[in-house]
Design a protein around this motif. Structure first.
Motif, PDB file in Angstrom:
ATOM      1  N   THR A   6       0.652  -1.083  -0.012  1.00  0.00           N
ATOM      2  CA  THR A   6       0.013  -0.075   0.082  1.00  0.00           C
ATOM      3  C   THR A   6       0.732   1.174  -0.056  1.00  0.00           C
ATOM      4  OG1 THR A   6      -1.852  -1.028   1.079  1.00  0.00           O
ATOM      5  CG2 THR A   6      -1.846   1.268   1.263  1.00  0.00           C
ATOM      6  N   LYS A  40       2.457   1.752  -3.421  1.00  0.00           N
ATOM      7  CA  LYS A  40       1.320   2.220  -4.219  1.00  0.00           C
ATOM      8  C   LYS A  40       1.118   3.840  -4.250  1.00  0.00           C
ATOM      9  CE  LYS A  40      -1.037  -2.231  -5.122  1.00  0.00           C
ATOM     10  NZ  LYS A  40      -2.371  -2.800  -4.841  1.00  0.00           N
ATOM     11  N   GLN A  41       1.076   4.189  -2.919  1.00  0.00           N
ATOM     12  CA  GLN A  41       0.911   5.341  -2.688  1.00  0.00           C
ATOM     13  C   GLN A  41       1.931   6.531  -3.266  1.00  0.00           C
ATOM     14  OE1 GLN A  41       0.051   5.447   1.614  1.00  0.00           O
ATOM     15  NE2 GLN A  41      -2.043   5.020   1.382  1.00  0.00           N
ATOM     16  N   LYS A  42       3.286   5.805  -3.138  1.00  0.00           N
ATOM     17  CA  LYS A  42       4.288   6.625  -3.636  1.00  0.00           C
ATOM     18  C   LYS A  42       4.527   6.820  -5.093  1.00  0.00           C
ATOM     19  CE  LYS A  42       5.914   7.779   0.437  1.00  0.00           C
ATOM     20  NZ  LYS A  42       5.813   9.385   0.976  1.00  0.00           N
ATOM     21  N   LYS A  45       1.874   6.846  -7.131  1.00  0.00           N
ATOM     22  CA  LYS A  45       1.156   7.860  -7.824  1.00  0.00           C
ATOM     23  C   LYS A  45       1.467   9.092  -7.973  1.00  0.00           C
ATOM     24  CE  LYS A  45      -3.045   5.439  -5.899  1.00  0.00           C
ATOM     25  NZ  LYS A  45      -4.081   5.476  -4.982  1.00  0.00           N
TER      26      LYS A  45
END
Length: 187
Positions: free
Chosen positions: A180, A183-185, A187
């Motif tokens: 997670t 994935k956030q990094k 974006k």
């Protein structure tokens, strides 16, 4: 008549209508339930192609419905999409990665809905052992460990197994958090 019956169990009318409208016309018959109890009755009565289950429901929670589905070898075969606006409510009860069902975060768009349905269909086809098969294989292993294995030794092995399972579950959670975060990094 649509060949695929999809049951949407959600206490929010907007979500049930949204799912029906997002699905390609003609391919699906959408059945609706506004609470867990009504939904579980439909699960038992209908021949379903897919279940979409909200996790927070009145009368019978989504967690309780999920446990009832998992307890039945026949119902476990039905593809399942669990929906929630807060994924942590689901991961509190069921650790990631979700092997046999798909998670769909709310709110969602048509692309996410179709993707979740396809993933749930694929996951439902994966073979899984019944609890009775697991118990039988453990019994066979225990009997094969020398035939005269004492109950104390068996208990010690069971304790080690439980401890290892807890460590595995913890590692799965940590891995999910790392994924997670990555994935956030990205974006």
């Amino acid at each position: 008549m649509a060949s695929n019956k999809i049951l949407v169990i959600d206490d929010t009318t907007v979500v049930r209508v949204k799912v029906r409208e997002m699905l390609p016309p003609g391919n699906f018959q959408v059945l609706e339930a506004k609470d867990g109890l009504e939904g579980f009755k439909l699960i038992q009565q209908e021949k379903l192609s897919l279940i979409m289950l909200d996790f927070l429901l009145p009368k019978m929670s989504g967690w309780d419905v999920f446990q009832q589905i998992q307890a039945s070898p026949e119902l476990r075969k039905i593809p399942l999409v669990i929906m929630s606006g807060r994924k942590e409510e689901v991961t509190e009860k069921i650790s990631e990665p979700f092997e046999y069902f798909e998670f769909l975060g709310k709110p969602f768009d048509q692309k996410q809905l179709i993707s979740a349905i396809k993933a749930a269909m694929a996951k439902a086809k994966q073979p899984r052992q019944d609890q009775s098969q697991i118990a039988a294989s453990i019994g066979g292993i225990q009997n094969g460990i020398g035939g005269s294995t004492s109950s104390a030794e068996i208990q010690a092995l069971n304790d080690k197994t439980a401890k290892m399972q807890a460590e595995i579950d913890s590692l799965k959670k940590q891995l999910a958090q790392v994924v997670t975060f990555i994935k956030q990094k990205i974006k």
